[in-house]
Design an enzyme around this catalytic site. Structure first.
Site, short mmCIF file in Angstrom:
data_model
loop_
_atom_site.label_atom_id
_atom_site.label_comp_id
_atom_site.label_asym_id
_atom_site.label_seq_id
_atom_site.Cartn_x
_atom_site.Cartn_y
_atom_site.Cartn_z
N ARG A 52 0.84 -1.21 0.00
CA ARG A 52 0.00 0.00 0.00
C ARG A 52 0.87 1.25 0.00
NH1 ARG A 52 -4.70 0.63 4.43
NH2 ARG A 52 -2.93 1.09 5.78
N LYS A 151 -2.40 7.16 1.12
CA LYS A 151 -2.18 7.45 2.54
C LYS A 151 -1.11 8.51 2.61
CE LYS A 151 -2.15 4.65 6.57
NZ LYS A 151 -3.09 5.39 7.37
N GLU A 184 -16.22 6.88 7.24
CA GLU A 184 -15.35 6.17 8.18
C GLU A 184 -15.06 7.09 9.36
OE1 GLU A 184 -11.52 5.41 6.33
OE2 GLU A 184 -11.56 7.33 5.30
N1 PXG Z 1 -9.21 5.02 7.57
C1 PXG Z 1 -8.25 5.95 7.63
C2 PXG Z 1 -8.55 7.32 7.14
C3 PXG Z 1 -7.00 5.62 8.17
O1 PXG Z 1 -6.04 6.55 8.20
C4 PXG Z 1 -7.81 3.37 8.56
C5 PXG Z 1 -9.01 3.77 8.01
C6 PXG Z 1 -7.60 1.95 8.98
O2 PXG Z 1 -6.72 1.31 8.07
P1 PXG Z 1 -5.82 0.07 8.48
O3 PXG Z 1 -5.14 -0.30 7.22
O4 PXG Z 1 -4.89 0.56 9.54
O5 PXG Z 1 -6.73 -0.99 8.96
C7 PXG Z 1 -6.77 4.33 8.66
C8 PXG Z 1 -5.49 3.95 9.33
C9 PXG Z 1 -3.50 5.56 14.18
C10 PXG Z 1 -3.47 5.95 12.79
O6 PXG Z 1 -2.41 5.56 14.79
C11 PXG Z 1 -4.10 5.20 11.81
C12 PXG Z 1 -4.03 5.62 10.51
C13 PXG Z 1 -3.37 6.77 10.24
C14 PXG Z 1 -2.78 7.50 11.22
C15 PXG Z 1 -2.79 7.10 12.51
O7 PXG Z 1 -4.60 5.27 14.67
N2 PXG Z 1 -4.55 4.98 9.41
#
Ligand code: PXG
Length: 290
Positions: A52, A151, A184
């Site tokens: 990703r 991301k 989300e």
């Molecule tokens: N939506 C968004 C907008 C995200 O940034 C997720 C969903 C979940 O994705 P994953 O692949 O992790 O299951 C994210 C995850 C944190 C943190 O520390 C998480 C994210 C970005 C920054 C901080 O909670 N991304």
């Protein structure tokens, strides 16, 4: 001595790890990142996260100066240097140092760093009792303008939503699409259970297709829980029997209240608890050993 971090090919002490004020990651949010976890010496979904990261970079035409294999290796090396068995891993690649203009061609070397540290989860109480979340005024970025699959280091959309949730006294923000459909939360995907079926918004609702989200859908299929993507309204959420969030940091976090409405019985439901248990098992058995 503090933690070691990987910075542009070297392991350095975190107190010595510095990035220029001319770095476009800082000046413009021009860069990409990933958040990964390790559990008991196993890196969870490493290949998926590295994939990703490279997809995000490819879309913004940022050439990462390491192969995917070298990047995975650098993650392992950083974890080993810190003797961390359970870690939160942050991979960041920025456009690098440039001038004060936007032009990415002025940045000739991307900045790459990897931080491995202890993780700060929601308090244990959240997993037993569930979260209260609120819908916030800021809609999720229009995916036509900025695809949330990238991301990027530009997380102001989510940060504004987080601020609004905090101001409202809630633990997390429910973000809607510009059309008012459920998207989300600020760093987590959202699921509901309606009459035994697991439902989650599709990519075109303007979400990041989370890796945890993907795992949960697979776990549901294995457990013979019907699961599908569907555009959801707040009405659907208010009247669901169960609701939970998924993300690398949050794992699976039950939601028991949305905008003051109690969800289901007001405590984590059976499908949520089953998936939480299965997910925990998966994190302890699947992963890249280091
Ligand atoms: N939506 C968004 C907008 C995200 O940034 C997720 C969903 C979940 O994705 P994953 O692949 O992790 O299951 C994210 C995850 C944190 C943190 O520390 C998480 C994210 C970005 C920054 C901080 O909670 N991304």
């Amino acid at each position: 001595m503090g933690l070691k971090v990987y910075l542009n090919g070297k392991l350095v002490d975190s107190s010595q790890a510095q990035v220029s004020i001319y770095d476009h990651g800082l000046l413009y949010g021009d860069g990409v990142f990933e958040g990964i976890r390790s559990y008991d010496g196993l890196i969870f979904q490493l290949a998926e996260h590295v994939d990703r990261l490279y997809e995000s970079a490819h879309t913004i035409m940022l050439k990462i100066p390491l192969s995917q294999k070298e990047m995975a290796r650098a993650v392992v090396d950083t974890l080993r240097a810190n003797r961390l068995k359970n870690a939160y891993i942050r991979l960041v690649v920025t456009r690098g140092v440039g001038d004060l203009g936007l032009d990415p061609r002025k940045c000739d070397k991307p900045t790459v760093f990897i931080i491995t540290d202890k993780i700060v989860l929601y308090p244990e109480r959240i997993y037993k009792e569930g979260l209260a979340i609120v819908t916030v005024p800021t809609p999720r970025n229009l995916p036509e303008a900025l695809n949330p699959q990238i991301k990027s280091l530009n997380y102001l959309n989510n940060i504004l939503a987080k601020i609004e949730a905090i101001n409202a006294g809630a633990e997390e923000a429910l973000m809607l699409s510009a059309h008012g459909y459920v998207a989300e939360c600020t760093g987590e995907n959202l699921f509901i259970v309606r009459h035994g079926t697991l439902l989650t918004p599709p990519a075109h609702a303007g979400i990041l297709k989370g890796i945890t989200r993907g795992c949960v859908i697979q776990l549901a299929v294995k457990a013979k829980i019907p699961a599908r993507e569907e555009m959801l309204t707040r009405h659907d959420l208010y009247n669901a029997q169960e609701c939970f969030l998924t993300g690398t940091a949050a794992e699976i976090a039950p939601v028991v209240q949305i905008d003051g409405r109690r969800i289901g019985a007001g405590s984590p439901g059976p499908v949520t608890l089953k998936l939480m248990g299965d997910f925990k098992k998966l994190t302890k058995t699947a992963g890249v050993k280091y």
